[in-house]
Motif scaffolding. Sequence first.
Motif, PDB file in Angstrom:
ATOM      1  N   THR A  29       0.859  -1.172   0.000  1.00  0.00           N
ATOM      2  CA  THR A  29       0.000   0.000   0.000  1.00  0.00           C
ATOM      3  C   THR A  29       0.898   1.225   0.000  1.00  0.00           C
ATOM      4  O   THR A  29       1.739   1.387   0.879  1.00  0.00           O
ATOM      5  CB  THR A  29      -0.898   0.032   1.237  1.00  0.00           C
ATOM      6  N   PRO A  30       0.797   2.100  -0.998  1.00  0.00           N
ATOM      7  CA  PRO A  30       1.708   3.215  -1.090  1.00  0.00           C
ATOM      8  C   PRO A  30       1.479   4.237  -0.004  1.00  0.00           C
ATOM      9  O   PRO A  30       0.380   4.426   0.480  1.00  0.00           O
ATOM     10  CB  PRO A  30       1.409   3.807  -2.478  1.00  0.00           C
ATOM     11  N   VAL A  31       2.554   4.922   0.367  1.00  0.00           N
ATOM     12  CA  VAL A  31       2.452   6.019   1.309  1.00  0.00           C
ATOM     13  C   VAL A  31       2.699   7.309   0.557  1.00  0.00           C
ATOM     14  O   VAL A  31       3.200   7.320  -0.550  1.00  0.00           O
ATOM     15  CB  VAL A  31       3.486   5.878   2.448  1.00  0.00           C
ATOM     16  N   ALA A  32       2.363   8.404   1.157  1.00  0.00           N
ATOM     17  CA  ALA A  32       2.594   9.696   0.526  1.00  0.00           C
ATOM     18  C   ALA A  32       4.077   9.919   0.333  1.00  0.00           C
ATOM     19  O   ALA A  32       4.883   9.562   1.164  1.00  0.00           O
ATOM     20  CB  ALA A  32       2.006  10.799   1.385  1.00  0.00           C
ATOM     21  N   GLN A  33       4.429  10.489  -0.783  1.00  0.00           N
ATOM     22  CA  GLN A  33       5.819  10.776  -1.064  1.00  0.00           C
ATOM     23  C   GLN A  33       6.026  12.286  -1.067  1.00  0.00           C
ATOM     24  O   GLN A  33       5.140  13.071  -1.355  1.00  0.00           O
ATOM     25  CB  GLN A  33       6.214  10.185  -2.425  1.00  0.00           C
ATOM     26  N   GLY A  34       7.224  12.652  -0.756  1.00  0.00           N
ATOM     27  CA  GLY A  34       7.542  14.068  -0.742  1.00  0.00           C
ATOM     28  C   GLY A  34       7.124  14.735   0.535  1.00  0.00           C
ATOM     29  O   GLY A  34       6.852  14.122   1.536  1.00  0.00           O
ATOM     30  N   ARG A  35       7.039  16.056   0.509  1.00  0.00           N
ATOM     31  CA  ARG A  35       6.711  16.825   1.698  1.00  0.00           C
ATOM     32  C   ARG A  35       5.221  16.800   1.953  1.00  0.00           C
ATOM     33  O   ARG A  35       4.411  16.666   1.033  1.00  0.00           O
ATOM     34  CB  ARG A  35       7.175  18.282   1.511  1.00  0.00           C
ATOM     35  N   PRO A  36       4.801  17.002   3.205  1.00  0.00           N
ATOM     36  CA  PRO A  36       3.377  17.080   3.488  1.00  0.00           C
ATOM     37  C   PRO A  36       2.743  18.197   2.689  1.00  0.00           C
ATOM     38  O   PRO A  36       3.255  19.312   2.621  1.00  0.00           O
ATOM     39  CB  PRO A  36       3.335  17.363   5.001  1.00  0.00           C
ATOM     40  N   SER A  96       7.925   3.792   1.168  1.00  0.00           N
ATOM     41  CA  SER A  96       7.883   4.187   2.582  1.00  0.00           C
ATOM     42  C   SER A  96       8.979   5.179   2.944  1.00  0.00           C
ATOM     43  O   SER A  96       9.124   5.528   4.117  1.00  0.00           O
ATOM     44  CB  SER A  96       8.023   2.941   3.473  1.00  0.00           C
ATOM     45  N   ARG A  97       9.734   5.658   1.983  1.00  0.00           N
ATOM     46  CA  ARG A  97      10.919   6.448   2.301  1.00  0.00           C
ATOM     47  C   ARG A  97      10.584   7.798   2.926  1.00  0.00           C
ATOM     48  O   ARG A  97      11.437   8.402   3.580  1.00  0.00           O
ATOM     49  CB  ARG A  97      11.781   6.648   1.054  1.00  0.00           C
ATOM     50  N   SER A  98       9.347   8.281   2.755  1.00  0.00           N
ATOM     51  CA  SER A  98       8.972   9.557   3.374  1.00  0.00           C
ATOM     52  C   SER A  98       8.301   9.370   4.726  1.00  0.00           C
ATOM     53  O   SER A  98       7.907  10.348   5.356  1.00  0.00           O
ATOM     54  CB  SER A  98       8.045  10.347   2.451  1.00  0.00           C
ATOM     55  N   TYR A  99       8.175   8.135   5.172  1.00  0.00           N
ATOM     56  CA  TYR A  99       7.480   7.884   6.429  1.00  0.00           C
ATOM     57  C   TYR A  99       8.340   8.347   7.608  1.00  0.00           C
ATOM     58  O   TYR A  99       9.454   7.866   7.806  1.00  0.00           O
ATOM     59  CB  TYR A  99       7.162   6.391   6.585  1.00  0.00           C
ATOM     60  N   VAL A 100       7.783   9.276   8.386  1.00  0.00           N
ATOM     61  CA  VAL A 100       8.490   9.791   9.569  1.00  0.00           C
ATOM     62  C   VAL A 100       7.605   9.735  10.811  1.00  0.00           C
ATOM     63  O   VAL A 100       7.972  10.257  11.861  1.00  0.00           O
ATOM     64  CB  VAL A 100       8.963  11.243   9.334  1.00  0.00           C
ATOM     65  N   GLY A 101       6.435   9.119  10.675  1.00  0.00           N
ATOM     66  CA  GLY A 101       5.547   9.000  11.828  1.00  0.00           C
ATOM     67  C   GLY A 101       4.646  10.193  12.050  1.00  0.00           C
ATOM     68  O   GLY A 101       4.199  10.420  13.184  1.00  0.00           O
TER      69      GLY A 101
END
Length: 380
Positions: A29-36, A96-101
């Motif tokens: 399941t993809p996560v958001a990429q880049g800045r919020p 998941s590389r933009s995942y920071v919690g």
Amino acid sequence: MSSLTQQGADAPPRRIGSSPAAVPAATMTPVAQGRPGAGRRRDPYLDNAKYLAILLVAVGHVLPVVVEGSRATRALYMLVYAFHMPTFVLISGHLSRSYVGRPDQLRRLLTGVALPYLVFEVAYTLLIRWGAQPERPYSLLHPSYLMWFLIALFVWRTTAPFWSVVRWPVALSLAIAAAAAVTPDLDGVVGMQRVLQFLPFFVIGLRMRPEHFRFLRRRSVRAVAVLVLAGALPFTYWATASIYITWFYRTVSAQEMGVAWGPGLVRVGALFVCATILTAAFLALVPGRRVWFTTLGSGTLCGYLLHGFLVRGGQYSGFFDRFPWLNTPGGRVFLTVATIAVMTLLCTPVVRRALRPVTEPELRWAFRPDGRGGGGPGRR
């Protein structure tokens, strides 16, 4: 698969030539990429890769139905399982590389990974109780069939910030995987053996940048990829009689397969190298532009969650046994084509919309309305 009952994580080590085991598969399941708040444009290359990889998962799950008596089919089965899971895990790590919690990311992790696991774990337990093990208990700590990947994805993604701050993350993940591979009795809870052994591919995906994928799609690299994949099948055909398929499942330690820890580490290392090369070759041949199946890449979670019911249901009901002609060369081709067609349908937008209450729910009532509780971006 016709003789299969409860296998996968619970199956004992077997040679591929004996009663074949169904093995777990995976999706992402993809996560958001880049800045919020940044614009979110789906990368067609990654969607293409996810769709093609999920086809390999489904084909790999039905091959055991017709694997007996065909060394070529056994070789194809082993080749698929040599790299399709590493491919999925690597792409999952990259997404998941933009995942920071952040709150919105935590909310998406709970609704898009944890909730589907809870719902479908119960559903697959009911299926297994109906078809194979009436006394099988309900246990969220012992995932059924292909549900182990959602637990693994949950664990990997929550650790993503950690891998951005440590030195030599890939080397560290390899050390952890190697230690797991020689630690017996580690897979008893939440499939931890697979969580740790596949971890390096997730970390590699985290560290990969778009230019790495562009390098893989260079014409010269793609030419080499064709040669690698063309040579892999005859090599696997030659090796199939002497290799335990359980090595590819990564469900047990080397010692539990009767190999001392030293030689076991050598085999695990060789398997990692082969999987990495095959994964790179596969990714090199994935189209980088939008094609007819690009949209289907966003529905791989649905295809992943649903296809297991068809495979297990057919197995438990004896459906496949009613058609002995499937064990002929023509039958194997038919079954493969039919599997691809069904999997394509399961990844379509209409199926995704139907499953959205379970796989992509908003559940705004369950989260705090302020920024601390998940007032972030909506559905992706």
